[in-house]
Motif scaffolding. Sequence first.
Motif: not given
Length: 198
Positions: A147-162, A164-173
């Motif tokens: 059970g979680v009592d929420v204290e803080e929520c926010f959307i984090h900018c896309p820089r890290a995933l941009n 890393s190209k984590v969703w780009d299958t052409s970069t997958w090993i």
Amino acid sequence: MDLINFSHNAITTEEELRDIIQAPHELVVKKSISIIDEHCEKFIAKSPLFLLSTCNAEGKCDVSPRGDFPSSIKILNKHQLVIPDRPGNRRLDSIQNIMSNPHIGLIFLIPGLNEVLRINGRATVIKDKQLLGNMSLNGKPPLLGIGVDVEECFIHCPRALNESKVWDTSTWINKTELPSSKDIFHDHLKINGIELKN
């Protein structure tokens, strides 16, 4: 290689830190909210994967990946949610940490989306059969929940995933570039003096 003593060049005060990195823009600070609004609720409902960060009373930290079907997390109201604790390896690292230190952090991911939702709050390990009974998977309700009592929520900018190209299958090993998880598991057991026969 000799161990490095990181304390020789450590930053130890906020003043020293801010001499190097300036304070964030007001909008970056103000984007944080203390409720689960409709946008957060929709994001959580679409997320099949999140990272659960916990820390015990001694300060030892752990981050656990949690995968489940979308909408598996129950939003109770604007301030509370419940995470089902599905059967796993029974180490219970996160659960035991929460029992000694309730502070947690969550990062929710949606495949193909580079923004993530971050939630911080306080957690409690629960065994409420009525509540958990509504969170069954394949006909089996979880034995425990978080059970979680929420204290803080926010959307984090896309820089890290941009970057890393984590969703780009052409970069997958190619999986053959790494040893199998079984080989890694066996080699780590050997370090601890346990050798399994194939």
